[in-house]
Design a protein around this motif. Sequence first.
Motif, PDB file in Angstrom:
ATOM      1  N   GLY A  58      -6.376   7.425  -5.399  1.00 41.25           N
ATOM      2  CA  GLY A  58      -5.510   6.529  -6.155  1.00 41.25           C
ATOM      3  C   GLY A  58      -5.890   6.482  -7.627  1.00 41.25           C
ATOM      4  N   PHE A  59      -7.184   6.546  -7.928  1.00 40.57           N
ATOM      5  CA  PHE A  59      -7.674   6.615  -9.310  1.00 40.57           C
ATOM      6  C   PHE A  59      -7.188   7.918  -9.951  1.00 40.57           C
ATOM      7  CE2 PHE A  59     -11.884   6.364 -11.987  1.00 40.57           C
ATOM      8  CZ  PHE A  59     -11.131   6.202 -13.144  1.00 40.57           C
ATOM      9  N   GLN A  60      -7.300   9.012  -9.211  1.00 39.59           N
ATOM     10  CA  GLN A  60      -6.830  10.296  -9.708  1.00 39.59           C
ATOM     11  C   GLN A  60      -5.338  10.239 -10.044  1.00 39.59           C
ATOM     12  OE1 GLN A  60      -8.041  12.478  -6.259  1.00 39.59           O
ATOM     13  NE2 GLN A  60     -10.108  12.919  -7.050  1.00 39.59           N
ATOM     14  N   ILE A  61      -4.560   9.575  -9.202  1.00 39.31           N
ATOM     15  CA  ILE A  61      -3.121   9.448  -9.430  1.00 39.31           C
ATOM     16  C   ILE A  61      -2.858   8.617 -10.682  1.00 39.31           C
ATOM     17  CG2 ILE A  61      -0.962   8.527  -8.484  1.00 39.31           C
ATOM     18  CD1 ILE A  61      -2.115   9.149  -5.673  1.00 39.31           C
TER      19      ILE A  61
ATOM     20  N   ALA B 169       9.467  -6.702  -3.496  1.00 39.20           N
ATOM     21  CA  ALA B 169       8.772  -7.637  -4.385  1.00 39.20           C
ATOM     22  C   ALA B 169       7.348  -7.875  -3.873  1.00 39.20           C
ATOM     23  CB  ALA B 169       9.530  -8.946  -4.466  1.00 39.20           C
ATOM     24  N   CYS B 170       6.362  -7.742  -4.757  1.00 40.32           N
ATOM     25  CA  CYS B 170       4.973  -7.896  -4.330  1.00 40.32           C
ATOM     26  C   CYS B 170       4.114  -8.402  -5.480  1.00 40.32           C
ATOM     27  CB  CYS B 170       4.411  -6.580  -3.792  1.00 40.32           C
ATOM     28  SG  CYS B 170       4.337  -5.270  -5.015  1.00 40.32           S
ATOM     29  N   ASP B 171       2.922  -8.876  -5.114  1.00 41.99           N
ATOM     30  CA  ASP B 171       1.980  -9.424  -6.089  1.00 41.99           C
ATOM     31  C   ASP B 171       0.836  -8.469  -6.388  1.00 41.99           C
ATOM     32  OD1 ASP B 171       3.253 -12.118  -6.084  1.00 41.99           O
ATOM     33  OD2 ASP B 171       2.562 -12.123  -4.005  1.00 41.99           O
ATOM     34  N   LEU B 172       0.717  -7.404  -5.595  1.00 41.43           N
ATOM     35  CA  LEU B 172      -0.387  -6.461  -5.749  1.00 41.43           C
ATOM     36  C   LEU B 172       0.012  -5.128  -5.129  1.00 41.43           C
ATOM     37  CD1 LEU B 172      -3.417  -5.758  -6.340  1.00 41.43           C
ATOM     38  CD2 LEU B 172      -3.934  -6.670  -4.057  1.00 41.43           C
ATOM     39  N   ILE B 173      -0.268  -4.039  -5.848  1.00 42.14           N
ATOM     40  CA  ILE B 173      -0.010  -2.690  -5.346  1.00 42.14           C
ATOM     41  C   ILE B 173      -1.329  -1.937  -5.282  1.00 42.14           C
ATOM     42  CG2 ILE B 173       1.216  -0.514  -5.724  1.00 42.14           C
ATOM     43  CD1 ILE B 173       3.199  -2.104  -7.471  1.00 42.14           C
ATOM     44  N   VAL B 174      -1.542  -1.200  -4.189  1.00 40.04           N
ATOM     45  CA  VAL B 174      -2.754  -0.394  -4.044  1.00 40.04           C
ATOM     46  C   VAL B 174      -2.372   1.057  -3.760  1.00 40.04           C
ATOM     47  CG1 VAL B 174      -4.926  -0.055  -2.827  1.00 40.04           C
ATOM     48  CG2 VAL B 174      -4.026  -2.374  -3.129  1.00 40.04           C
ATOM     49  N   LEU B 175      -2.964   1.970  -4.525  1.00 42.08           N
ATOM     50  CA  LEU B 175      -2.878   3.403  -4.257  1.00 42.08           C
ATOM     51  C   LEU B 175      -4.174   3.782  -3.547  1.00 42.08           C
ATOM     52  CD1 LEU B 175      -1.624   4.685  -7.745  1.00 42.08           C
ATOM     53  CD2 LEU B 175      -0.244   4.015  -5.768  1.00 42.08           C
ATOM     54  N   PRO B 176      -4.119   4.134  -2.270  1.00 41.02           N
ATOM     55  CA  PRO B 176      -5.342   4.337  -1.489  1.00 41.02           C
ATOM     56  C   PRO B 176      -5.954   5.715  -1.670  1.00 41.02           C
ATOM     57  CG  PRO B 176      -3.444   4.731  -0.106  1.00 41.02           C
ATOM     58  CD  PRO B 176      -2.905   4.319  -1.460  1.00 41.02           C
ATOM     59  N   GLY B 177      -7.119   5.899  -1.068  1.00 39.44           N
ATOM     60  CA  GLY B 177      -7.797   7.176  -1.107  1.00 39.44           C
ATOM     61  C   GLY B 177      -7.229   8.159  -0.105  1.00 39.44           C
TER      62      GLY B 177
ATOM     63  N   VAL C  27       0.864  -1.178   0.000  1.00 37.11           N
ATOM     64  CA  VAL C  27       0.000   0.000   0.000  1.00 37.11           C
ATOM     65  C   VAL C  27       0.902   1.229   0.000  1.00 37.11           C
ATOM     66  CG1 VAL C  27      -1.836   1.253   1.195  1.00 37.11           C
ATOM     67  CG2 VAL C  27      -1.739  -1.257   1.336  1.00 37.11           C
ATOM     68  N   ILE C  28       0.744   2.077  -0.994  1.00 35.37           N
ATOM     69  CA  ILE C  28       1.574   3.268  -1.092  1.00 35.37           C
ATOM     70  C   ILE C  28       0.969   4.378  -0.232  1.00 35.37           C
ATOM     71  CG2 ILE C  28       2.715   4.882  -2.628  1.00 35.37           C
ATOM     72  CD1 ILE C  28       3.395   1.893  -3.089  1.00 35.37           C
ATOM     73  N   VAL C  29       1.798   4.996   0.613  1.00 35.65           N
ATOM     74  CA  VAL C  29       1.326   6.025   1.539  1.00 35.65           C
ATOM     75  C   VAL C  29       1.906   7.383   1.135  1.00 35.65           C
ATOM     76  CG1 VAL C  29       1.157   6.729   3.947  1.00 35.65           C
ATOM     77  CG2 VAL C  29       1.285   4.285   3.369  1.00 35.65           C
ATOM     78  N   PHE C  30       1.032   8.333   0.878  1.00 31.41           N
ATOM     79  CA  PHE C  30       1.425   9.696   0.524  1.00 31.41           C
ATOM     80  C   PHE C  30       1.098  10.644   1.673  1.00 31.41           C
ATOM     81  CE2 PHE C  30       0.149   7.501  -3.374  1.00 31.41           C
ATOM     82  CZ  PHE C  30       1.231   7.742  -4.212  1.00 31.41           C
ATOM     83  N   PRO C  31       1.718  11.811   1.717  1.00 30.14           N
ATOM     84  CA  PRO C  31       1.262  12.821   2.676  1.00 30.14           C
ATOM     85  C   PRO C  31      -0.188  13.176   2.364  1.00 30.14           C
ATOM     86  CG  PRO C  31       3.365  13.462   1.669  1.00 30.14           C
ATOM     87  CD  PRO C  31       2.837  12.298   0.883  1.00 30.14           C
TER      88      PRO C  31
ATOM     89  N   LEU D  77      -2.400  -3.472 -10.196  1.00 34.41           N
ATOM     90  CA  LEU D  77      -2.404  -2.175  -9.526  1.00 34.41           C
ATOM     91  C   LEU D  77      -3.835  -1.683  -9.386  1.00 34.41           C
ATOM     92  CD1 LEU D  77      -0.992   0.425  -8.493  1.00 34.41           C
ATOM     93  CD2 LEU D  77      -0.684   1.085 -10.896  1.00 34.41           C
ATOM     94  N   LEU D  78      -4.218  -1.343  -8.160  1.00 34.47           N
ATOM     95  CA  LEU D  78      -5.562  -0.841  -7.864  1.00 34.47           C
ATOM     96  C   LEU D  78      -5.452   0.571  -7.315  1.00 34.47           C
ATOM     97  CD1 LEU D  78      -8.646  -1.119  -7.316  1.00 34.47           C
ATOM     98  CD2 LEU D  78      -8.058  -2.231  -5.149  1.00 34.47           C
TER      99      LEU D  78
END
Length: 235
Positions: free
Chosen positions: A89-92, A42-50, A6-10, A83-84
């Motif tokens: 995350g959709f906007q990104i 290394a990962c099988d799934l990446i999520v860009l959260p809201g 899970v990618i974490v942004f400010p 990638l979800l």
Amino acid sequence: MIRSAVIVFPGSNCDRDVKVALEAITGFPARMVWHGESEIPACDLIVLPGGFSYGDYLRCGAMAAHSPIMRDVVAKAKAGTPLLGICNGFQILLETGLLPGALMRNASLRFICRDAFLRCETKDTFFTRCNRVGEVLRMPVAHHDGNYFADEDTLDRLEEDGRVVFRYCDADGAVTEAANPNGSQRNIAGITDSTGRILGLMPHPERLFEPQLGGTDGRRIFESAVVSIAEAMVG
């Protein structure tokens, strides 16, 4: 073992919700990756959260799309890692060019926070394997810029290629103007890339994935990813 990141942004505010959902459904820890890192383990799934990455300055997702970690996100997605992108995350995803189109201000010019109904348009994607075509799902929306826009040629191409994954609808599955919470063209709530492995979705499946949250309709998106990953591992 299914490895997720899970990618974490400010300004992210749904990252922990996604982590909880992923760990409950996969049975394995989800790695939280800070936007300033240069590489994702290394990962099988990446999520860009809201959330509101970088305070939604400039345009929603525009600054996050240029975070150091996004170079590796884009590279891994282009190499086939699923990638979800959810809400922000959709906007990104749109700002990176991994998906076409743009998300504009809601037609009402107001922030919307309520449940919405979605109709599943295809199960031929990495994230909809456990859904039925025409199935109506209930998921929360919480956004100010969720009005999907693309030129007519792009919209037609998305339709022809079966890349419109979810549409806003009423409880009976009718796609109507009244059921559209934000003015999105053709009631589009989520689209995928040409491979079906990159999904951008405005509603929040992580907020409705277990009975304690009031419903489980969002769970099947994550379950579909798990099934697809497991099949890929076996194949």
